[in-house]
Design a protein around this motif. Structure first.
Motif, PDB file in Angstrom:
ATOM      1  N   ILE A 298      36.685 -50.407  -1.431  1.00 57.24           N
ATOM      2  CA  ILE A 298      37.176 -49.915  -2.321  1.00 57.24           C
ATOM      3  C   ILE A 298      36.775 -48.610  -3.329  1.00 57.24           C
ATOM      4  N   SER A 299      35.700 -49.561  -3.769  1.00 54.53           N
ATOM      5  CA  SER A 299      35.005 -48.533  -4.678  1.00 54.53           C
ATOM      6  C   SER A 299      34.879 -47.168  -4.548  1.00 54.53           C
ATOM      7  N   LEU A 300      33.498 -47.706  -3.580  1.00 54.97           N
ATOM      8  CA  LEU A 300      32.826 -46.936  -2.614  1.00 54.97           C
ATOM      9  C   LEU A 300      33.719 -45.434  -2.340  1.00 54.97           C
ATOM     10  N   TYR A 301      35.456 -45.851  -2.026  1.00 59.79           N
ATOM     11  CA  TYR A 301      36.375 -45.051  -1.467  1.00 59.79           C
ATOM     12  C   TYR A 301      36.221 -43.783  -2.592  1.00 59.79           C
ATOM     13  N   LEU A 302      37.299 -44.695  -4.039  1.00 58.29           N
ATOM     14  CA  LEU A 302      37.556 -44.072  -5.141  1.00 58.29           C
ATOM     15  C   LEU A 302      36.098 -43.352  -5.521  1.00 58.29           C
ATOM     16  N   ASN A 303      35.225 -43.672  -5.483  1.00 63.38           N
ATOM     17  CA  ASN A 303      34.324 -42.724  -6.161  1.00 63.38           C
ATOM     18  C   ASN A 303      33.899 -41.443  -5.068  1.00 63.38           C
TER      19      ASN A 303
ATOM     20  N   LYS B  37      36.574 -39.636  -6.461  1.00 68.34           N
ATOM     21  CA  LYS B  37      36.305 -38.693  -7.598  1.00 68.34           C
ATOM     22  C   LYS B  37      35.311 -37.473  -7.330  1.00 68.34           C
ATOM     23  N   SER B  38      34.708 -38.146  -6.764  1.00 68.96           N
ATOM     24  CA  SER B  38      33.616 -36.935  -6.798  1.00 68.96           C
ATOM     25  C   SER B  38      33.165 -35.602  -5.844  1.00 68.96           C
ATOM     26  N   ASP B  39      34.655 -35.478  -4.993  1.00 69.92           N
ATOM     27  CA  ASP B  39      35.411 -34.719  -4.655  1.00 69.92           C
ATOM     28  C   ASP B  39      36.125 -34.104  -5.320  1.00 69.92           C
ATOM     29  N   GLN B  40      37.160 -34.498  -6.754  1.00 72.87           N
ATOM     30  CA  GLN B  40      37.983 -34.331  -7.155  1.00 72.87           C
ATOM     31  C   GLN B  40      37.220 -33.152  -8.437  1.00 72.87           C
TER      32      GLN B  40
ATOM     33  N   ASP C 248      35.722 -30.212  -6.706  1.00 75.80           N
ATOM     34  CA  ASP C 248      36.505 -28.953  -6.785  1.00 75.80           C
ATOM     35  C   ASP C 248      36.277 -27.981  -7.831  1.00 75.80           C
ATOM     36  N   LYS C 249      36.952 -28.899  -8.773  1.00 74.91           N
ATOM     37  CA  LYS C 249      36.780 -28.768 -10.078  1.00 74.91           C
ATOM     38  C   LYS C 249      36.055 -27.715 -10.774  1.00 74.91           C
ATOM     39  N   LEU C 250      34.253 -28.530 -10.306  1.00 78.68           N
ATOM     40  CA  LEU C 250      33.639 -28.149 -10.713  1.00 78.68           C
ATOM     41  C   LEU C 250      33.651 -26.237  -9.714  1.00 78.68           C
ATOM     42  N   THR C 251      33.640 -25.977  -8.818  1.00 83.28           N
ATOM     43  CA  THR C 251      33.106 -24.932  -8.064  1.00 83.28           C
ATOM     44  C   THR C 251      34.497 -24.096  -8.515  1.00 83.28           C
ATOM     45  N   ASP C 252      36.019 -24.741  -8.943  1.00 88.58           N
ATOM     46  CA  ASP C 252      37.105 -23.354  -9.904  1.00 88.58           C
ATOM     47  C   ASP C 252      36.840 -23.171 -10.591  1.00 88.58           C
ATOM     48  N   THR C 253      35.654 -24.229 -12.048  1.00 87.01           N
ATOM     49  CA  THR C 253      35.121 -23.745 -13.326  1.00 87.01           C
ATOM     50  C   THR C 253      33.778 -22.680 -12.738  1.00 87.01           C
TER      51      THR C 253
END
Lengths: 267, 194
Positions: A114-119, A122-125, A128-133
């Motif tokens: 679960i922790s890996l999946y959440l990580n 989060k990492s994907d999000q 994305d934010k980084l790309t936007d920025t």
């Protein structure tokens, strides 16, 4: 290297003796793959070496056979032991009636998954934010550049040393009213071209400076680039007036005076 | 005859212990003889053969018949182990002690023969020009590189290379002349059980 040259090179013999480098091995193996004759040659060579080795045969002591067989058996047993180390350990050391350590392992595994999946999410999000920025940053930089350029033009236009030269259209281009900005101090000039009427299809505007009675071309007026109302204009010392003529496409060496459409004096 | 043909190489690949025993019975004397030829010690030669068989058993699944016979493969494993041994510090120390009394490295002399069918051949191989035999033995039995041979014998690298070529060609002539049973090679592939 063709087949004959390869056989003459001695590389095959060196390969048979095992003294070739990795690169040479690759070369030899390539030839072996390609040519059956080279394969035959090679196996004759190796057979000769094998037979040569057989000359040295020597009866080993009787006990050696048993030693060898036992050594292999030991090795095989060891391999079987280590084949399933988890079961071996778990049943031998950790099997308790409640079996709770096992559940602990399951729970830990699930938690980890679960922790890996959440990580990952989060990492994907974040990605994305980084790309936007990054995109935003690029836009900002472009805008900034435009702003700086405009500030520079504003400073130039409003400078006390900059002279405004009104270029008015004559009867050929009535109503035309251009503004040039002329700065002797900075040896720099700009021209606002957006108010020029569309020239005939086979003609192009050319601008000339009158320097002590001589007309010197300052270039063609390209109306394509009308995004920026103010375009840089070539500067020339001691210009007395600016004159715009209609010239054949590509411009002329000397102005066509009959097609002078606008002019303005520099004071 | 109640016999079943089993492929030796398949047996080795499948880590069949019977195949290993068969390999030993068939080539143990050659492998032992080669190890002995290289290390000049019966004790060490026995250790090497044992190590070699463990390695053959362990690496069996990696054996590729396309790259050579089981015999060549087993021989090379044994040879390399023996050569490695001669490079170990312990061996060098031991050799130094032995050398005080006897000169043990004699690349042109053959060891005692145990195979009667090879006695006639032995003299023939000995007719191989020593200068070729020397180079081949240094590489094959001592694990020398070409440049090491060049340094040791003080001859140009080109000469080393041509001696390798000619030496191997002469060796082939000797064996084809005496028609050593080609069966030896064929036998590498099959063995009988039962």
């Amino acid at each position: 290297m063709n087949k004959e040259n390869f056989l003459a090179s001695g590389l095959l013999e060196q390969y048979a003796l095992g003294i070739t480098s990795n690169e040479e091995n690759a070369v030899v193996e390539n030839y072996l793959k390609q040519f059956p004759e080279i394969r035959t040659e090679f196996s004759a060579m190796r057979n000769a070496l094998d037979q040569y080795a057989q000359q040295y045969a020597k009866q080993p002591p009787q006990v050696l056979r048993q030693r060898v067989i036992e050594a292999i058996e030991n090795e095989a047993d060891r391999k079987n032991d280590t084949n399933d180390p988890i079961i071996g350990n778990a049943s031998g050391i950790q099997s308790q009636p409640s079996g709770w350590p096992r559940y602990l392992v399951y729970a830990a595994t699930v938690f980890l998954a679960i922790s890996l999946y959440l990580n990952k999410q989060k990492s994907d999000q974040l990605q994305d934010k980084l790309t936007d920025t990054q995109t935003l940053l690029v836009t900002c930089e472009t805008d900034n550049e435009g702003l700086r350029s405009n500030q520079d033009i504003f400073a130039f236009v409003t400078s006390g040393h900059t002279q405004q030269v009104a270029i008015k259209g004559n009867s050929l281009a009535p109503g035309t009213n251009l503004m040039a900005y002329w700065n002797e101090e900075e040896s720099r000039a700009m021209l606002n071209t957006i108010f020029l009427p569309e020239p005939p299809a086979d003609k192009q505007y050319q601008i000339w400076a009158d320097v002590e009675g001589e007309m010197i071309s300052l270039g063609l007026l390209d109306q394509e680039e009308d995004n920026n109302p103010l375009a840089d204009l070539a500067f020339i010392n001691n210009a007395e007036s600016l004159n715009i003529t209609l010239e054949p496409l590509g411009g002329s060496e000397k102005p066509t005076v009959s097609l002078l459409v606008a002019n303005g004096n520099i004071f | 005859m109640k016999a079943s043909d089993i492929n030796l190489s398949l047996g080795i690949q499948q880590q069949d212990q019977k195949a290993l025993a068969f390999l030993y019975d068939k080539y143990g004397d050659v492998l032992y003889g080669i190890a002995h030829k290289i290390v000049h010690s019966e004790d060490l030669a026995q250790d090497i053969v044992q190590e070699a068989f463990i390695k053959i058993w362990k690496n069996g699944p990696n054996y590729d018949p396309k790259k050579g016979t089981i015999f060549t493969w087993a021989l090379n494993i044994t040879r390399n182990l023996a050569i490695d041994k001669t490079r170990s510090a312990a061996f060098k120390k031991r050799q130094h002690v032995l050398e005080i009394g006897t000169k043990i490295d004699n690349t042109t002399a053959f060891s005692v023969e145990n195979r009667p069918e090879h006695i006639g051949l032995k003299s023939q191989v000995n007719e191989l020009d020593p200068k070729y035999k020397e180079v081949i033995d240094l590489i094959y039995f001592r694990g020398y590189t070409q440049s090491e041979v060049k340094e040791l014998l003080g001859i140009p690298l080109g000469t080393v290379k041509s001696r390798i070529r000619i030496g191997l060609r002469e060796l082939r002539k000797v064996f084809s002349m005496y028609r050593v049973p080609i069966l030896l090679i064929a036998a590498n592939w099959t063995f009988f059980l039962g």
